[in-house]
Write a protein that holds these residues in place. Structure first.
Motif, short mmCIF file in Angstrom:
data_model
loop_
_atom_site.label_atom_id
_atom_site.label_comp_id
_atom_site.label_asym_id
_atom_site.label_seq_id
_atom_site.Cartn_x
_atom_site.Cartn_y
_atom_site.Cartn_z
N ASP A 130 62.47 11.60 44.34
CA ASP A 130 63.03 12.94 44.15
C ASP A 130 62.48 13.60 42.88
OD1 ASP A 130 64.51 12.44 46.42
OD2 ASP A 130 66.37 11.96 45.34
N ARG A 133 58.95 14.89 43.42
CA ARG A 133 58.92 16.11 44.23
C ARG A 133 59.43 17.33 43.47
NH1 ARG A 133 61.02 13.45 49.97
NH2 ARG A 133 59.00 12.51 50.54
N ALA A 134 60.26 17.10 42.48
CA ALA A 134 60.81 18.21 41.70
C ALA A 134 60.01 18.50 40.44
CB ALA A 134 62.26 17.88 41.31
N ARG A 186 63.65 9.79 53.18
CA ARG A 186 62.98 10.85 52.43
C ARG A 186 61.62 11.23 53.02
NH1 ARG A 186 66.44 8.47 49.11
NH2 ARG A 186 67.31 9.64 47.35
#
Length: 232
Positions: A130, A133-134, A186
Motif C-alpha cells: 500500500d 502504491r501511495a 491487492r
C-alpha cells in the motif's frame, strides 16, 4: 536573452530500474559470518546479469536496498531504522521511474523478541504494498508494480543466531499461504522462494552462495516476462 525551458523527457533507451527492497537474506550475508557475498553471486546481481545476457533488449538495472535486520513494519528494540515502512515512500520517489519493486521481507518479523506469526508478517507486507502504491512519484511517472518474494522457511536456528531467532521455525509456519492471500487481495504477484531454495543449515535463516545463484536463476524468467512489454 531568455533561455526557453525544456521539459525533461525519460529516454526510452535508459535502463529499466528494478528496486529490491529486502533484508540480510538479499544483502548477501555469508551464513555464520558477518561477511558479504560478492555482487555477481548475490541473487539481485545474478538476476541483473541474466536479464542483460541477451543483446538487443532494453537493459535492466537492479537496485539493491537491502538492510540487515529490516522488518516489514516493526521496530527493532536494539537497532534503529529497521522498520521497513519508514521512508519507503521516499525511496520509491527517489528511484523513480521504477519498472518494478521486489519485496523480500518477513524473516526478521520472527525474531524471538517479537510475538508475530505468519499472519502478522503478511499484514506487514500488505502495508508495504500500500505504501509503495501511495508513494508521491513525479507527475507522469508510473506507480511501479510489486512482486513479493516469500522468504524460505526458517529451519532450526543455530550458531550465534540461535537466541535471536529462537522459535522462528514455528512462527513462520504457513508464510507462503498468508503472503499469497494478501497479495491476491491487492492484485500483486508473488513467488514462493521456498520452492527453489532452502535456508542455510549453517544458521537456519540466511542463504548460502548456492541458494543465491539458484534464486537469481529462477527469478530471471519471471522478471523477464514481467518486464517484456517495456523492453521490446
Amino acid at each position: 536573452m531568455t533561455v526557453p525551458l525544456i521539459e525533461p523527457a525519460i529516454d526510452p533507451a535508459d535502463p529499466l530500474q528494478v528496486l529490491v527492497y529486502a533484508d540480510s537474506l538479499s544483502w548477501g550475508i555469508v551464513p555464520g559470518t558477518r561477511r558479504r557475498l560478492p555482487w555477481p553471486v548475490r541473487w539481485p546481481g545474478r538476476l541483473e546479469l541474466a536479464l542483460n545476457a541477451s543483446p538487443g533488449q532494453r537493459p535492466v538495472r537492479v537496485l539493491e536496498d537491502c538492510l540487515n535486520g529490516r522488518r516489514t513494519v516493526w521496530d527493532d528494540p536494539f537497532k534503529p531504522g529497521r522498520n521497513g515502512i519508514q521512508g519507503l515512500a521516499q525511496r520509491i520517489e527517489m528511484h523513480s521511474p521504477l519498472a518494478l519493486v521486489i519485496l523480500m521481507l518477513g524473516s526478521n518479523d520472527f525474531q524471538s523478541m517479537h510475538p508475530h506469526n505468519a499472519w502478522h508478517a503478511a499484514q506487514g507486507i500488505g502495508a508495504l504494498i500500500d505504501a509503495i502504491r501511495a508513494a508521491p512519484v513525479e507527475p507522469g511517472m508510473p506507480s511501479p508494480p510489486v512482486l513479493v518474494l516469500v522468504p524460505p522457511p526458517i529451519t532450526t536456528p543455530c550458531g550465534p543466531l540461535a537466541p535471536k531467532f529462537a522459535g522462528g521455525e514455528h512462527k513462520c509456519a504457513g508464510l507462503a499461504q498468508a503472503f499469497a492471500e494478501v497479495c491476491n487481495t491487492r492484485g500483486s504477484k508473488w513467488f514462493d522462494t521456498g520452492t527453489v531454495i532452502r535456508s542455510s543449515a549453517v544458521d537456519g535463516v540466511h542463504l548460502d552462495a548456492a541458494a543465491h545463484l539458484a534464486l537469481g536463476d529462477a527469478l530471471a524468467p519471471v522478471i523477464h516476462n514481467l518486464l517484456a512489454p517495456l523492453r521490446a
